[in-house]
Write a protein that holds these residues in place. Structure first.
Motif, mmCIF file in Angstrom:
data_model
loop_
_atom_site.group_PDB
_atom_site.id
_atom_site.type_symbol
_atom_site.label_atom_id
_atom_site.label_comp_id
_atom_site.label_asym_id
_atom_site.label_seq_id
_atom_site.Cartn_x
_atom_site.Cartn_y
_atom_site.Cartn_z
ATOM 1 N N PHE A 111 0.817 -1.216 0.000
ATOM 2 C CA PHE A 111 0.000 0.000 0.000
ATOM 3 C C PHE A 111 0.849 1.264 0.000
ATOM 4 C CE2 PHE A 111 0.739 -0.927 4.496
ATOM 5 C CZ PHE A 111 1.176 0.299 4.968
ATOM 6 N N SER A 112 2.118 1.158 0.430
ATOM 7 C CA SER A 112 2.978 2.328 0.556
ATOM 8 C C SER A 112 3.688 2.628 -0.761
ATOM 9 C CB SER A 112 4.020 2.097 1.661
ATOM 10 O OG SER A 112 4.987 3.129 1.650
ATOM 11 N N ARG A 113 3.349 3.744 -1.360
ATOM 12 C CA ARG A 113 4.016 4.134 -2.611
ATOM 13 C C ARG A 113 5.501 4.403 -2.360
ATOM 14 N NH1 ARG A 113 0.390 5.081 -6.675
ATOM 15 N NH2 ARG A 113 -1.787 5.413 -6.035
ATOM 16 N N LYS A 114 5.833 4.938 -1.190
ATOM 17 C CA LYS A 114 7.238 5.187 -0.857
ATOM 18 C C LYS A 114 8.008 3.869 -0.794
ATOM 19 C CE LYS A 114 6.903 9.576 1.656
ATOM 20 N NZ LYS A 114 5.480 9.859 1.422
ATOM 21 N N ALA A 115 7.407 2.852 -0.175
ATOM 22 C CA ALA A 115 8.081 1.558 -0.073
ATOM 23 C C ALA A 115 8.250 0.919 -1.447
ATOM 24 C CB ALA A 115 7.283 0.625 0.839
ATOM 25 N N VAL A 116 7.222 0.996 -2.284
ATOM 26 C CA VAL A 116 7.297 0.422 -3.632
ATOM 27 C C VAL A 116 8.377 1.136 -4.448
ATOM 28 C CG1 VAL A 116 6.056 0.117 -5.801
ATOM 29 C CG2 VAL A 116 4.924 -0.418 -3.628
ATOM 30 N N SER A 117 8.407 2.452 -4.351
ATOM 31 C CA SER A 117 9.425 3.222 -5.068
ATOM 32 C C SER A 117 10.825 2.853 -4.586
ATOM 33 C CB SER A 117 9.176 4.720 -4.870
ATOM 34 O OG SER A 117 10.192 5.485 -5.503
ATOM 35 N N PHE A 118 10.981 2.729 -3.273
ATOM 36 C CA PHE A 118 12.281 2.324 -2.722
ATOM 37 C C PHE A 118 12.697 0.970 -3.274
ATOM 38 C CE2 PHE A 118 14.325 -0.456 0.382
ATOM 39 C CZ PHE A 118 15.522 0.204 0.584
ATOM 40 N N CYS A 119 11.778 -0.001 -3.237
ATOM 41 C CA CYS A 119 12.115 -1.364 -3.664
ATOM 42 C C CYS A 119 12.533 -1.410 -5.130
ATOM 43 C CB CYS A 119 10.923 -2.296 -3.437
ATOM 44 S SG CYS A 119 10.569 -2.628 -1.697
ATOM 45 N N ASN A 120 11.804 -0.720 -5.977
ATOM 46 C CA ASN A 120 12.119 -0.746 -7.405
ATOM 47 C C ASN A 120 13.445 -0.065 -7.714
ATOM 48 O OD1 ASN A 120 9.961 -2.261 -8.550
ATOM 49 N ND2 ASN A 120 8.591 -0.513 -8.290
ATOM 50 N N GLN A 121 13.884 0.856 -6.857
ATOM 51 C CA GLN A 121 15.179 1.500 -7.045
ATOM 52 C C GLN A 121 16.315 0.698 -6.401
ATOM 53 O OE1 GLN A 121 15.165 5.699 -5.956
ATOM 54 N NE2 GLN A 121 13.031 5.892 -6.589
ATOM 55 N N TYR A 122 16.025 0.071 -5.267
ATOM 56 C CA TYR A 122 17.068 -0.586 -4.475
ATOM 57 C C TYR A 122 17.449 -1.957 -5.021
ATOM 58 C CZ TYR A 122 19.525 -2.427 -0.377
ATOM 59 O OH TYR A 122 20.466 -2.982 0.456
#
Length: 275
Positions: A111-122
């Motif tokens: 649900f967290s857009r910040k977490a999804v963005s982090f994962c796709n970058q990391y």
């Protein structure tokens, strides 16, 4: 007492408080030190050999061990399978499943857009991806995944029946649902009925409360240092509860919220229900 009533009887309050906390983690963790957010798992047999981990997973050993426990309770060949983790958080668990068990793909939804963005970058792992979504309205076609994983998250879903219905819908025939979570003692009967209503075959069930409690004790120092180093003092109390420093209600109950039990399950679609 009012806080306890709100938290136990209004699941939307659970979800709101948890979402705020996890979004805050994404803001605070500038050094990328928090990749998993569960309470962890430790073997109760002191003579058993610990699982071998890559150096990058070692600092998250106990949280990784919860994924390993759930993935290995039933002998399954994960190679070639499509896996979905619902509420994948910071992605460390999904990455471990991909690297350790080599499924064809692992998709994390959170649900967290910040977490999804982090994962796709990391993460830079072929076959591993992350998308934004809600556990109660999973936007995937029917019969999309061979395995669905959900760890320590559904406790906070306001309408868990919607989540369970989606699990049944998007699992492929003979697909597996690997599930671990906790409930207050007074919620156990209702929780079991909800699981039975899915119509899936129960392959494995275990009370792992003692394993989780041991992991929290062994990992306490690391978690305390993270909270002290990253979280403002005014927020230490809620984060101590969120990260298990206070025992999370699993250790002799909780004066404010009551006693909780931690269970793990593996269920299979299209098998004969065996509850």
């Amino acid at each position: 007492m009012l806080n306890r009533w709100l938290y136990t009887h209004l699941p939307t309050v659970r979800q709101l408080l948890t979402r705020m906390s996890y979004e805050y983690v994404s803001i605070l963790d500038k050094d990328e030190r928090v990749l998993l957010l569960n309470y962890g798992y430790a073997d109760l047999n002191s003579g058993s050999r610990p699982i071998q981990l890559n150096p990058e997973d070692e600092r998250h050993r106990y949280e990784v061990q919860l994924y390993h426990h759930l993935a290995t309770t039933i002998p399954i060949n994960w190679e070639g399978l499509d896996v979905l983790e619902v509420s994948s958080g910071r992605g460390g668990g999904a990455c471990y499943l991909k690297n350790r068990f080599h499924p064809q793909s692992v998709t994390g939804v959170d649900f967290s857009r910040k977490a999804v963005s982090f994962c796709n970058q990391y993460y830079d792992t072929a076959g591993l991806s992350f998308v934004h979504g809600d556990a109660e309205t999973l936007d995937f076609p029917a019969q999309s995944f061979d395995v669905i994983v959900n760890i320590e998250a559904s406790f906070y879903y306001p309408h868990i029946k919607r989540f369970f219905n989606n699990v049944v819908r998007i699992l492929k025939p003979d697909g597996y649902f690997h599930y671990a979570d906790m409930r207050y003692a007074g919620e156990m009967k209702a929780w079991r009925k909800q699981l039975q209503a899915m119509g899936l075959q129960l392959l494995f069930e275990e009370d792992i409360t003692a394993n989780v409690v041991k992991a929290m004790a062994l990992d306490r120092e690391r978690r305390e240092k993270l909270i002290q180093g990253y979280v403002p003092k005014i927020l230490h109390r809620p984060f101590n509860h969120l990260w298990g420093i206070t025992g999370a209600g699993l250790v002799n109950g909780d004066a404010e919220f009551g006693e909780r039990l931690y269970m793990s399950f593996v269920l299979r679609k299209n098998g004969s229900p065996s509850w």
